[in-house]
Motif scaffolding. Structure first.
Motif, PDB file in Angstrom:
ATOM      1  N   ASP A  20       0.827  -1.221   0.000  1.00  0.00           N
ATOM      2  CA  ASP A  20       0.000   0.000   0.000  1.00  0.00           C
ATOM      3  C   ASP A  20       0.855   1.261   0.000  1.00  0.00           C
ATOM      4  N   ILE A  21       2.173   1.077   0.030  1.00  0.00           N
ATOM      5  CA  ILE A  21       3.080   2.222   0.118  1.00  0.00           C
ATOM      6  C   ILE A  21       3.778   2.415  -1.221  1.00  0.00           C
ATOM      7  N   GLY A  22       3.682   3.618  -1.764  1.00  0.00           N
ATOM      8  CA  GLY A  22       4.341   3.903  -3.045  1.00  0.00           C
ATOM      9  C   GLY A  22       5.732   4.449  -2.802  1.00  0.00           C
ATOM     10  N   LEU A  31       9.600   4.542  -1.504  1.00  0.00           N
ATOM     11  CA  LEU A  31      10.121   4.200  -0.172  1.00  0.00           C
ATOM     12  C   LEU A  31      10.629   2.757  -0.049  1.00  0.00           C
ATOM     13  N   PRO A  87       5.693  16.549   6.210  1.00  0.00           N
ATOM     14  CA  PRO A  87       4.388  15.967   6.524  1.00  0.00           C
ATOM     15  C   PRO A  87       3.797  15.211   5.334  1.00  0.00           C
ATOM     16  N   THR A 121       4.302  12.196   4.090  1.00  0.00           N
ATOM     17  CA  THR A 121       5.142  11.395   3.197  1.00  0.00           C
ATOM     18  C   THR A 121       5.070   9.894   3.496  1.00  0.00           C
ATOM     19  N   THR A 127       3.621   7.420   9.107  1.00  0.00           N
ATOM     20  CA  THR A 127       2.662   6.612   9.867  1.00  0.00           C
ATOM     21  C   THR A 127       2.337   5.320   9.119  1.00  0.00           C
ATOM     22  N   LEU A 128       2.187   5.470   7.803  1.00  0.00           N
ATOM     23  CA  LEU A 128       1.893   4.314   6.967  1.00  0.00           C
ATOM     24  C   LEU A 128       2.990   3.246   7.089  1.00  0.00           C
ATOM     25  N   ASN A 175       8.908  16.027  11.827  1.00  0.00           N
ATOM     26  CA  ASN A 175       9.220  16.836  10.642  1.00  0.00           C
ATOM     27  C   ASN A 175      10.398  17.749  10.947  1.00  0.00           C
ATOM     28  N   ILE A 207       2.518   5.963  -6.344  1.00  0.00           N
ATOM     29  CA  ILE A 207       1.448   6.381  -5.430  1.00  0.00           C
ATOM     30  C   ILE A 207       0.152   6.641  -6.225  1.00  0.00           C
ATOM     31  N   TYR A 216      -3.666   4.589  -5.737  1.00  0.00           N
ATOM     32  CA  TYR A 216      -5.001   5.153  -5.508  1.00  0.00           C
ATOM     33  C   TYR A 216      -5.900   5.037  -6.729  1.00  0.00           C
ATOM     34  N   GLY A 220       2.818  12.199  -0.650  1.00  0.00           N
ATOM     35  CA  GLY A 220       1.864  11.105  -0.845  1.00  0.00           C
ATOM     36  C   GLY A 220       0.458  11.528  -0.450  1.00  0.00           C
ATOM     37  N   ALA A 221       0.370  12.298   0.658  1.00  0.00           N
ATOM     38  CA  ALA A 221      -0.949  12.761   1.110  1.00  0.00           C
ATOM     39  C   ALA A 221      -1.565  13.701   0.068  1.00  0.00           C
ATOM     40  N   LYS A 240      -2.899  11.589  -2.808  1.00  0.00           N
ATOM     41  CA  LYS A 240      -4.171  10.964  -2.445  1.00  0.00           C
ATOM     42  C   LYS A 240      -5.310  11.979  -2.563  1.00  0.00           C
TER      43      LYS A 240
HETATM   44  P1  ATP Z   1       2.546  13.525   9.178  1.00  0.00           P
HETATM   45  O1  ATP Z   1       3.967  13.931   9.349  1.00  0.00           O
HETATM   46  O2  ATP Z   1       1.658  14.620   8.635  1.00  0.00           O
HETATM   47  O3  ATP Z   1       1.962  12.748  10.333  1.00  0.00           O
HETATM   48  P2  ATP Z   1       3.067  11.092   7.714  1.00  0.00           P
HETATM   49  O4  ATP Z   1       4.386  11.168   7.040  1.00  0.00           O
HETATM   50  O5  ATP Z   1       2.911  10.259   8.926  1.00  0.00           O
HETATM   51  O6  ATP Z   1       2.531  12.544   7.933  1.00  0.00           O
HETATM   52  P3  ATP Z   1       0.973   9.508   6.653  1.00  0.00           P
HETATM   53  O7  ATP Z   1      -0.004   9.818   7.742  1.00  0.00           O
HETATM   54  O8  ATP Z   1       1.594   8.185   6.625  1.00  0.00           O
HETATM   55  O9  ATP Z   1       2.070  10.629   6.600  1.00  0.00           O
HETATM   56  O10 ATP Z   1       0.312   9.804   5.247  1.00  0.00           O
HETATM   57  C1  ATP Z   1      -0.835  10.591   5.102  1.00  0.00           C
HETATM   58  C2  ATP Z   1      -1.729   9.953   4.055  1.00  0.00           C
HETATM   59  O11 ATP Z   1      -1.120  10.114   2.770  1.00  0.00           O
HETATM   60  C3  ATP Z   1      -1.847   8.465   4.309  1.00  0.00           C
HETATM   61  O12 ATP Z   1      -3.125   8.157   4.767  1.00  0.00           O
HETATM   62  C4  ATP Z   1      -1.643   7.847   2.967  1.00  0.00           C
HETATM   63  O13 ATP Z   1      -2.903   7.532   2.470  1.00  0.00           O
HETATM   64  C5  ATP Z   1      -1.050   8.900   2.062  1.00  0.00           C
HETATM   65  N1  ATP Z   1       0.360   8.619   1.731  1.00  0.00           N
HETATM   66  C6  ATP Z   1       1.443   9.308   2.165  1.00  0.00           C
HETATM   67  N2  ATP Z   1       2.576   8.793   1.671  1.00  0.00           N
HETATM   68  C7  ATP Z   1       2.218   7.736   0.920  1.00  0.00           C
HETATM   69  C8  ATP Z   1       2.942   6.778   0.151  1.00  0.00           C
HETATM   70  N3  ATP Z   1       4.282   6.818   0.052  1.00  0.00           N
HETATM   71  N4  ATP Z   1       2.242   5.807  -0.475  1.00  0.00           N
HETATM   72  C9  ATP Z   1       0.904   5.766  -0.388  1.00  0.00           C
HETATM   73  N5  ATP Z   1       0.166   6.639   0.312  1.00  0.00           N
HETATM   74  C10 ATP Z   1       0.795   7.619   0.959  1.00  0.00           C
END
Ligand code: ATP
Length: 270
Positions: A18-20, A22, A60, A62, A65-66, A164, A196, A200, A224-225, A228
């Motif tokens: 599910d991760i593009g 990385l 943020p 990127t 969390t995923l 960040n 990515i 989606y 990535g966000a 999406k």
């Molecule tokens: P923050 O620093 O804002 O907490 P984060 O880096 O933890 O951000 P995520 O919460 O993992 O980011 O990503 C936010 C949304 O963007 C996720 O729900 C996901 O759907 C999408 N997303 C971000 N990066 C990717 C990716 N590399 N591949 C697929 N989806 C992504």
């Protein structure tokens, strides 16, 4: 829950696919988190110590969390999500108590991964700790460091922290035996953006005219966000046009819209 924003997931529904992009980050996390959780004996036999804590840093949205959720799932570990700003409480000693309780819970639910988002909220270096609020944050950080120091690298609890703002972190956090593996999670490059978009768009109904390379070119600097959001927005544009398929023109319009939104947000920050 120990604090209101805390989230405990027995089995997160995110997988590596599910991760593009990385790939390198996933490879490293598998090696330093997944493998030690699944095969600690391998490390014991060889006599090497995996890191207890890993720090993910980057802009943020990127995928930090995923990534943490996917590693938890693929390691069959409970995912415990806390936001560090929640550790900063009003009452003396409360932040430290919350930290202790989170670690106790992680041990109970082991194998587990504690994901501490926005670690800079308690882990920023402080030049003066004059006010009582600052002293309280300092105590909470000390408790976190004590918890990290208190367990063994081959225990079945791992900590992943995210920020960040790596530039403002207290170096005490990054010492050996603490968050001593640092992984950058950057904005996606051209290939990452194609991946990515693919993730989606393949869940949506799309027309044949979509040119992934062109949309990846038009979205330089997008996270990535953001990507999406572009896909969701393109879906709304298609619905408004009474179409049941997303077309290239919808994506281009959505990209413009998200680009303008990003510009407005940047100028608000200035
Ligand atoms: P923050 O620093 O804002 O907490 P984060 O880096 O933890 O951000 P995520 O919460 O993992 O980011 O990503 C936010 C949304 O963007 C996720 O729900 C996901 O759907 C999408 N997303 C971000 N990066 C990717 C990716 N590399 N591949 C697929 N989806 C992504």
């Amino acid at each position: 829950p120990i604090v209101k924003s805390m989230e405990v997931i027995e089995k997160p529904n995110v997988t590596y696919s599910d991760i593009g992009g990385l790939e390198e980050q996933i490879r490293e996390l598998r090696e330093v988190i997944e493998l030690p959780l699944k095969k600690p004996e391998l490390f014991r036999e060889l006599g090497i110590e995996p890191p207890k804590g890993v720090l993910l840093y980057g802009p943020p949205g990127t995928g930090k969390t995923l990534l943490a959720k996917a590693v938890a799932r693929e390691s069959n570990a409970t995912f415990i999500h806390v936001v560090a700003s929640e550790f900063a409480q009003k009452f003396v000693g409360e932040g430290a108590r919350i930290v202790r309780e989170v670690f106790e819970m992680a041990k109970r639910k082991a194998p587990s991964i504690i994901f501490i988002d926005e670690i800079d909220a308690i882990g920023a270096k402080r030049l003066d700790i004059g006010t009582s609020g600052e002293r309280e944050i300092q105590r909470t950080l000390m408790q976190l460091l004590a918890e990290l120091d208190g367990f063994n690298p081959l225990d079945n609890v791992k900590i992943i922290a995210a920020t960040n703002r790596i530039d403002i972190l207290d170096p005490a956090l990054l010492r050996p035996g603490r968050f001593d593996r640092i992984i950058e999670v950057p904005l996606p490059d051209f290939k990452g953006r194609i991946e990515i978009f693919n993730i989606y768009l393949k869940k949506m109904k799309t027309s044949e005219d979509i040119n992934l390379e062109l949309i990846a070119q038009l979205t330089e600097g997008f996270s990535g966000a953001d990507i999406k959001n572009v896909c969701t927005e393109a879906g709304y544009i298609a619905i408004r046009s009474n179409r049941n398929k997303i077309m290239m023109e919808d994506l281009i319009e959505a990209i413009e819209k998200i680009k303008n939104k990003k510009k407005r947000m940047e100028s608000n920050l200035e």
